[in-house]
Write an enzyme that holds these catalytic residues in place. Sequence first.
Site, PDB file in Angstrom:
ATOM      1  N   SER A  79       0.814  -1.210   0.000  1.00 23.16           N
ATOM      2  CA  SER A  79       0.000   0.000   0.000  1.00 23.16           C
ATOM      3  C   SER A  79       0.852   1.266   0.000  1.00 23.16           C
ATOM      4  O   SER A  79       1.967   1.286   0.534  1.00 23.16           O
ATOM      5  CB  SER A  79      -0.904   0.000   1.237  1.00 23.16           C
ATOM      6  OG  SER A  79      -1.526   1.257   1.432  1.00 23.16           O
ATOM      7  N   HIS A 101     -13.522  -2.397  -0.183  1.00 25.94           N
ATOM      8  CA  HIS A 101     -12.562  -1.938   0.824  1.00 25.94           C
ATOM      9  C   HIS A 101     -12.833  -2.603   2.178  1.00 25.94           C
ATOM     10  O   HIS A 101     -12.650  -2.005   3.239  1.00 25.94           O
ATOM     11  CB  HIS A 101     -12.643  -0.413   0.967  1.00 25.94           C
ATOM     12  CG  HIS A 101     -11.316   0.264   1.044  1.00 25.94           C
ATOM     13  ND1 HIS A 101     -10.745   0.903  -0.033  1.00 25.94           N
ATOM     14  CD2 HIS A 101     -10.427   0.406   2.061  1.00 25.94           C
ATOM     15  CE1 HIS A 101      -9.584   1.424   0.325  1.00 25.94           C
ATOM     16  NE2 HIS A 101      -9.361   1.115   1.586  1.00 25.94           N
TER      17      HIS A 101
END
Length: 369
Positions: free
Chosen positions: A121, A264
């Site tokens: 990420s 998500h």
Amino acid sequence: MAIINGYEQSENEKELDILNLPSLEAQAKEIIPKGGFGYIVGGSEDEWTLHANRSAFTHKQIVPKALSNIENPLTDTSVFGLNLKTPIMMAPAAAQGLAHVKGEVDTAKGVASVGGLMAQSTYSSTSIADTAAAGDGAPQFFQLYMSKDWTFNESLLDEAKRAGVKAIILTVDATVDGYREEDIVNHFQFPIPMANLTKFSEGDGAGKGIGEIYAAAAQKIGPDDVRRIIEYTDLPVIVKGIESAEDALYAVGAGAAGVYVSNHGGRQLNGGPASFDVLEDVAKAVHGRVPVIFDSGVRRGSDVFKALASGADLVAIGRPAIYGLALGGAQGVASVFNHLNDELKIIMQLAGTQTIEDVKHAPLLNIRY
């Protein structure tokens, strides 16, 4: 335990004896500090969509096939030109230093050891280069939270290319942060610097709340941004946060090399559909033109099987791997992947499927309770 800015980080390094992945949450809660655990586990608002992600897997049933002459099912697969030992990959989850002192470095080691694919990420605790190096040549993707500052985006993309990542994942469902009540109740602020923010222009992330972090994110993302990243990097770009056939077609039309079906983990739009409930429609719209990645709510081998049979080419996990990280470091991450892979093999055997390609063509019964 290591301590940074008053925050205790696990230093566990051990193989885990896992009964099932859902049981890891309670174990991890015992060692991850309250604020960090709340950030990892929490969804948005009253967490309806987060819980729907799990219940949605009951909407389809696997057809048993006993007379199929199957033994020793194989989980090897090839996607995006990569040869993998498992169709289960690591989702790009932020701030893994909240779970373990080595953060994404240990996650990368664990995923590499099982022959899987790691996605790191923008908001990682460790740098792109360090995370990539920890994989020791195993394939990795880099996930971009696009910033309003294109120079910042270029800096991240440049380092990702230098680190040898195989593709860029552009997250498009996080232009603002979901209303996460766990973080509000805990007055949560990131205690650990985010390496990619430290190295460039937006501070280090430490001492900030999630809203402050997201304030720097681009609030407008469209097909032209997909094209721009493709042109800038000359790498495959996968668009993450797709939950409709329409968005999938926009992504493919803009040149995306893959679409990533995800809500998500229930952390953004509460009241939206479970990702599994939209997977088949998205896959049909894509119609095999590009691979499909899926995540949100995966906890069982049967979940992986159902996702693959509904149109996914890869199935990603996030929270369970982070719990494994907290409990056992790199070995704990590997234990999580191995357990889920073992469950998948059992399901493959009982459903009469020898290979992952067979799973993709396996029939499912559509039943809603």
